[in-house]
Design an enzyme around this catalytic site. Sequence first.
Site, PDB file in Angstrom:
ATOM      1  N   ASP A 227       0.850  -1.192   0.000  1.00 60.90           N
ATOM      2  CA  ASP A 227       0.000   0.000   0.000  1.00 60.90           C
ATOM      3  C   ASP A 227       0.890   1.249   0.000  1.00 60.90           C
ATOM      4  O   ASP A 227       2.115   1.164   0.136  1.00 60.90           O
ATOM      5  CB  ASP A 227      -0.913  -0.015   1.243  1.00 60.90           C
ATOM      6  CG  ASP A 227      -2.265   0.645   0.986  1.00 60.90           C
ATOM      7  OD1 ASP A 227      -2.389   1.360  -0.032  1.00 60.90           O
ATOM      8  OD2 ASP A 227      -3.170   0.454   1.796  1.00 60.90           O
ATOM      9  N   HIS A 366     -10.038  -1.645  -7.476  1.00 65.66           N
ATOM     10  CA  HIS A 366     -10.027  -0.600  -6.444  1.00 65.66           C
ATOM     11  C   HIS A 366      -9.228   0.631  -6.872  1.00 65.66           C
ATOM     12  O   HIS A 366      -9.681   1.762  -6.691  1.00 65.66           O
ATOM     13  CB  HIS A 366      -9.467  -1.204  -5.149  1.00 65.66           C
ATOM     14  CG  HIS A 366      -9.279  -0.223  -4.046  1.00 65.66           C
ATOM     15  ND1 HIS A 366     -10.305   0.541  -3.542  1.00 65.66           N
ATOM     16  CD2 HIS A 366      -8.170   0.131  -3.337  1.00 65.66           C
ATOM     17  CE1 HIS A 366      -9.845   1.307  -2.570  1.00 65.66           C
ATOM     18  NE2 HIS A 366      -8.548   1.090  -2.424  1.00 65.66           N
TER      19      HIS A 366
HETATM   20 FE1  N7H Z   1      -7.323   1.998  -1.018  1.00 69.76          FE
HETATM   21  N1  N7H Z   1      -6.254  -2.650  -0.695  1.00 69.76           N
HETATM   22  O1  N7H Z   1      -5.601  -3.405  -0.050  1.00 69.76           O
HETATM   23  O2  N7H Z   1      -6.858  -3.089  -1.657  1.00 69.76           O
HETATM   24  N2  N7H Z   1      -5.766   0.871  -1.699  1.00 69.76           N
HETATM   25  N3  N7H Z   1      -7.745   0.598   0.350  1.00 69.76           N
HETATM   26  N4  N7H Z   1      -8.768   3.219  -0.238  1.00 69.76           N
HETATM   27  N5  N7H Z   1      -6.810   3.489  -2.303  1.00 69.76           N
HETATM   28  C1  N7H Z   1      -4.854   1.255  -2.645  1.00 69.76           C
HETATM   29  O3  N7H Z   1      -1.640   2.422  -5.103  1.00 69.76           O
HETATM   30  C2  N7H Z   1      -7.225  -0.685   0.444  1.00 69.76           C
HETATM   31  C3  N7H Z   1      -9.562   2.943   0.825  1.00 69.76           C
HETATM   32  C4  N7H Z   1      -7.481   4.691  -2.471  1.00 69.76           C
HETATM   33  O4  N7H Z   1      -3.840   6.479  -7.275  1.00 69.76           O
HETATM   34  C5  N7H Z   1      -3.943   0.183  -2.873  1.00 69.76           C
HETATM   35  O5  N7H Z   1      -0.884   3.022  -3.173  1.00 69.76           O
HETATM   36  C6  N7H Z   1      -7.828  -1.355   1.579  1.00 69.76           C
HETATM   37  C7  N7H Z   1     -10.571   3.955   0.980  1.00 69.76           C
HETATM   38  C8  N7H Z   1      -6.798   5.500  -3.446  1.00 69.76           C
HETATM   39  O6  N7H Z   1      -3.842   4.498  -8.184  1.00 69.76           O
HETATM   40  C9  N7H Z   1      -4.319  -0.849  -2.073  1.00 69.76           C
HETATM   41  C10 N7H Z   1      -8.680  -0.459   2.167  1.00 69.76           C
HETATM   42  C11 N7H Z   1     -10.351   4.868  -0.029  1.00 69.76           C
HETATM   43  C12 N7H Z   1      -5.714   4.744  -3.860  1.00 69.76           C
HETATM   44  C13 N7H Z   1      -5.490  -0.440  -1.344  1.00 69.76           C
HETATM   45  C14 N7H Z   1      -8.640   0.749   1.385  1.00 69.76           C
HETATM   46  C15 N7H Z   1      -9.199   4.399  -0.770  1.00 69.76           C
HETATM   47  C16 N7H Z   1      -5.748   3.488  -3.141  1.00 69.76           C
HETATM   48  C17 N7H Z   1      -2.798   0.162  -3.884  1.00 69.76           C
HETATM   49  C18 N7H Z   1      -9.559  -0.598   3.370  1.00 69.76           C
HETATM   50  C19 N7H Z   1     -11.117   6.121  -0.359  1.00 69.76           C
HETATM   51  C20 N7H Z   1      -4.680   5.152  -4.902  1.00 69.76           C
HETATM   52  C21 N7H Z   1      -1.569   0.844  -3.359  1.00 69.76           C
HETATM   53  C22 N7H Z   1      -9.369  -1.498   4.300  1.00 69.76           C
HETATM   54  C23 N7H Z   1     -12.400   6.265  -0.142  1.00 69.76           C
HETATM   55  C24 N7H Z   1      -5.177   4.842  -6.291  1.00 69.76           C
HETATM   56  C25 N7H Z   1      -1.341   2.196  -3.929  1.00 69.76           C
HETATM   57  C26 N7H Z   1      -4.207   5.318  -7.346  1.00 69.76           C
HETATM   58  C27 N7H Z   1      -4.819   2.480  -3.296  1.00 69.76           C
HETATM   59  C28 N7H Z   1      -6.294  -1.227  -0.503  1.00 69.76           C
HETATM   60  C29 N7H Z   1      -9.418   1.854   1.652  1.00 69.76           C
HETATM   61  C30 N7H Z   1      -8.629   5.071  -1.835  1.00 69.76           C
HETATM   62  C31 N7H Z   1      -3.573  -2.180  -1.988  1.00 69.76           C
HETATM   63  C32 N7H Z   1      -7.569  -2.760   2.058  1.00 69.76           C
HETATM   64  C33 N7H Z   1     -11.656   3.983   2.061  1.00 69.76           C
HETATM   65  C34 N7H Z   1      -7.183   6.898  -3.903  1.00 69.76           C
END
Ligand code: N7H
Length: 502
Positions: A227, A366
């Site tokens: 992440d 996601h």
């Molecule tokens: Fe997310 N996951 O494990 O799947 N997230 N996220 N997120 N997220 C991202 O690119 C995760 C949550 C965003 O610019 C990665 O840095 C999990 C909320 C945004 O390409 C992974 C949870 C919100 C991005 C996860 C969670 C977001 C992002 C890839 C909750 C907003 C960047 C790593 C438990 C409402 C997208 C990375 C981009 C990336 C996960 C929550 C938003 C692995 C497990 C609640 C904007």
Amino acid sequence: MRLLSYIASVGAIVGLTSHVASAHPNSNVPNLRRATSILIDPPAQPDLPPAAQAKTAAAAAGLNLDDIQGDILIGMKKKQTLFFFFSINDAATFKSKLGTDIHALITSTTQLLPGSTQPITAVNIAFSQTGLTALNITDDLGDSFFRDGQELDVDALKDTITNWVPQYRGKRIHGVFLIFSDTVENIDSELANINSILGSSITEVHRLAGAARPDAEEGHEHFGFMDGISQPAVIGFPASPLPGQAVVPAGVILLNETEDPVTTRPAWTKDGSFLAFRQLSQLVPEFNKFLVDNPIVEPGLTPEQGSALLGARMVGRWKSGAPVDLAPLFDDPDLANDNTRNNNFDFSHPNEDLHSNQTRCPFSAHIRKTNPRADFSSPDQFQNNHIIRAGTPYGPEVSDEEAASNTTTTERGLAFVAYQSVIGNGFHFLQTAWADNPGLSDPDPGFDPIIGSNGGQPRFVSGLDPTNSTRDFTLITDFVQSRGGEYFFSPSLSAIAGTLSA
Ligand code: N7H
């Protein structure tokens, strides 16, 4: 040079050791500094710039890194975090301590950056609307979600309110201390220090301890995915954005900075940011079982590889962090660990139709739901929807019993933190308008399979099977569940010393 080795070498030069740091865990001594970093630095995450260079470059762009609280711009890099939620009983005493002893503990951006002098334990503070009201601050900060508080947002967020931790309800939380260090002992010691400074002027409402996952999982969230890779840069920080990194005006994240969409804020809010906090539990054994039960069937893939591919397509990145847009069939750890390539994609490819081809990355993934990049004809139109994510995983590793029974028995998840200047453009928008919107683009992608919510009802997700893009999945379990949260304002250091303590 990687951050950790840089800090270690600085420590060696000044003759400090981590043993010295832990022998004097009380950071109320202003010049007691550490040798090892508070922050993690996995290769897939962007490096932070050295403090002196960053400070100069930011100043040239009009940003004062000494006045911006440290958590806002640095991302998902904390080793240990304690979120300590409190209510204020005695505003006069609280204010007098806030402007003096507490202000002295607050860690700026400059102080957290490599090459600087990180404290043994870093401290940030943020206030809810009820907290500002308790301090007799009557100014309108210009954000209706902040003003109303998160509990009033539950219907739009499609939370199941009965899943909320009761302490997040009833507007009892006035503020939160975010306490960061490399050991729990340091954090406990700093919390004791804060409590002794504030005495009975505050009461604890709730606490949540987070930590980077151990060993090779460092930097990965609980489902196992790296992440904190893709974060927007604000103009001025970092001065040298990475290939593919979004660059937004500082006012998208910081109030009263360039292109803050709201122009009527009180002057003292400058360089503060709204902090959307969410305690998001993750059903990891159940998620893993879903992957095992539904492997993508492709010639040349074993069932294990098919399950890994399904997970990668749900997220949009492999567990290593490699984007499926650039590594569609197999993980590519070298790509994941190369900061010049791991975020340099926008889902478009020559001779492939951006709006129908999901063989590389599903529209529902996601990272595509929350940052559609080239999917919209004018990505700049969505520059205000960027957030800086700064959360930390919480809860233990999955036990053997949980793995064997495919059932979560101990809560774990992500202590989610998002910074933005307008909650309705940032966290609230991403969750409600994109993640939870099954018809975001044509063909309908369905819900975000990671964070999308249909109010507890089954969620359809399309595009996950690269061999059959019309095949829908029905997810009957929400693998991420909201346990509640609150909206806060994280003020500048000068506001803490000024208006907030006056
Ligand atoms: Fe997310 N996951 O494990 O799947 N997230 N996220 N997120 N997220 C991202 O690119 C995760 C949550 C965003 O610019 C990665 O840095 C999990 C909320 C945004 O390409 C992974 C949870 C919100 C991005 C996860 C969670 C977001 C992002 C890839 C909750 C907003 C960047 C790593 C438990 C409402 C997208 C990375 C981009 C990336 C996960 C929550 C938003 C692995 C497990 C609640 C904007």
